[in-house]
Design an enzyme around this catalytic site. Structure first.
Site, PDB file in Angstrom:
ATOM      1  N   GLY A  37      -0.220 -11.022  13.040  1.00 26.90           N
ATOM      2  CA  GLY A  37       0.979 -11.420  12.298  1.00 26.90           C
ATOM      3  C   GLY A  37       1.626 -12.649  12.920  1.00 26.90           C
ATOM      4  N   GLY A 103       3.918  11.398  13.798  1.00 27.17           N
ATOM      5  CA  GLY A 103       4.747  12.178  14.716  1.00 27.17           C
ATOM      6  C   GLY A 103       6.210  11.758  14.626  1.00 27.17           C
ATOM      7  N   ALA A 115      -0.724   2.474   4.573  1.00 24.61           N
ATOM      8  CA  ALA A 115      -1.545   1.506   3.847  1.00 24.61           C
ATOM      9  C   ALA A 115      -3.011   1.847   4.052  1.00 24.61           C
ATOM     10  CB  ALA A 115      -1.261   0.097   4.366  1.00 24.61           C
ATOM     11  N   TYR A 146     -13.088  -0.632  10.413  1.00 23.91           N
ATOM     12  CA  TYR A 146     -11.916  -0.645   9.520  1.00 23.91           C
ATOM     13  C   TYR A 146     -11.995   0.529   8.551  1.00 23.91           C
ATOM     14  CZ  TYR A 146      -8.502  -2.747   6.251  1.00 23.91           C
ATOM     15  OH  TYR A 146      -7.414  -3.012   5.452  1.00 23.91           O
TER      16      TYR A 146
END
Ligand code: UDP
Length: 314
Positions: A37, A103, A115, A146
């Site tokens: 990001g 949790g 997602a 993935y």
């Protein structure tokens, strides 16, 4: 004021979700470890008193002080070249990261949306893909890190729902595009647009007959928002069912950008799905949702973003 935690907040989808929740009057806590990001995607939110940012890796214990009503787990490398470069982080964020956030959801009595991805269908043998299809995934191939992390994530999320009664939602996201994608993330759309803008040939992998179905980001974000506030707990596909071959997609981008460059063919990566198209019957029926922005408009908006970005960095 309802408080929402968004992981992967500095990423492509995470940053758009931060905007959506801010616009709708929520207090937003963005979390990201910034391995894929970029703070540039959320810097406009820093002055907002209803936004705060935690630089944190969700595979480590996640502590958020105070009340929390909603969690959206969007942290993960998500492009094939990113998860090939970071296979262990990819496996960890989908498994350990999801476990930590479930949790946290349980402790805070928060509703959590995770997602997931069309990659859970692998190289699908059923077309289009509906949520009932179990998929065709190679667990030990390069994309397995993935695909299997996301499949584990779905199983873990439903286990928390069934065993602990946590309120959970699972979205299976198909190919999505729009502003704030990284030009160098290796995905087909930034790759082609970047090449067109730099005056390079467009690299089609394989013979280009493989298909994808591209959804504009604003449509997807609206679908996710509706799913969170629905009462549907099983996985739901969100994407745009307008399917196109990668070769035709390259032609569309050549036309849109007016580039004089041409298509060149490169080897097809291992386990590259041959066709992908979402069956969105459930989203239509349950959320009253379907995409509104077609490729012509969506590609135009995205191209403007990339053109500005390349100019700025030049
Ligand atoms: N692709 C391509 N040229 C590129 C990048 C990707 O032809 O420069 C192809 C890739 O092989 C795949 C499709 O475009 O068939 C979509 O790839 P992407 O990496 O965007 O995501 P995927 O849908 O495979 O996860």
């Amino acid at each position: 004021m309802k408080r929402v935690l968004i992981t992967g907040a500095a990423g492509f989808l995470g940053s758009h979700l931060c905007d959506k929740f801010i616009e709708n009057g929520f207090y937003v806590i963005g979390m990201d470890n910034l391995i894929t990001g970029s703070l540039e995607n959320i810097e406009h939110l820093f002055p907002n008193k209803n936004f705060e940012f935690y630089h944190h890796d969700v595979t480590k214990f996640v502590h958020v002080p105070g009340e929390l009503h909603y969690i959206l787990h969007f942290a993960s490398p998500a492009s094939p070249i990113d998860y090939l470069k970071m296979p262990i982080q990819t496996l960890k964020v989908g498994s350990l990261g999801t476990h930590n956030l479930l949790g946290l959801a349980r402790a805070k009595k928060a509703r959590i949306l995770v997602a997931s991805t069309s990659e859970v269908y692998g190289d699908p043998l059923v077309h289009p893909q509906s949520e009932e299809y179990w998929g065709n995934v190679n667990p030990v191939g390069p994309r397995g890190v993935y695909d299997e992390a996301k499949r584990f994530q779905e199983a873990m999320t439903l286990a928390y729902h069934r065993y602990h009664g946590v309120e959970t939602r699972i979205v299976r996201i198909f190919n999505t595009y729009g502003p704030r994608m990284r030009l160098d993330d290796g995905r087909v759309l930034p790759a082609f647009m970047g090449q067109a803008l730099r005056g390079e040939d467009l690299t089609v992998f394989g013979d280009g007959t493989q298909t994808r179905s591209f959804c504009y980001v604003d449509d997807l974000i609206e679908g996710i928002y509706r799913l969170l506030f629905s009462d549907y707990t099983l996985p739901m596909n969100l994407g745009n069912p307008s399917e196109i071959s990668i070769k035709d997609f390259a032609e569309e981008i050549i036309k849109l950008t007016g580039t004089k460059n041409k298509i060149v063919y490169k080897p097809l990566p291992q386990d590259d799905p041959k066709q992908r198209c979402p069956d969105i019957t459930k989203a239509k029926q349950i959320l009253g949702w379907e995409p509104k922005i077609g490729r012509e408009e969506g590609l135009k908006r995205t191209y403007e973003y990339f053109a500005k970005k390349i100019k700025k960095n030049a």
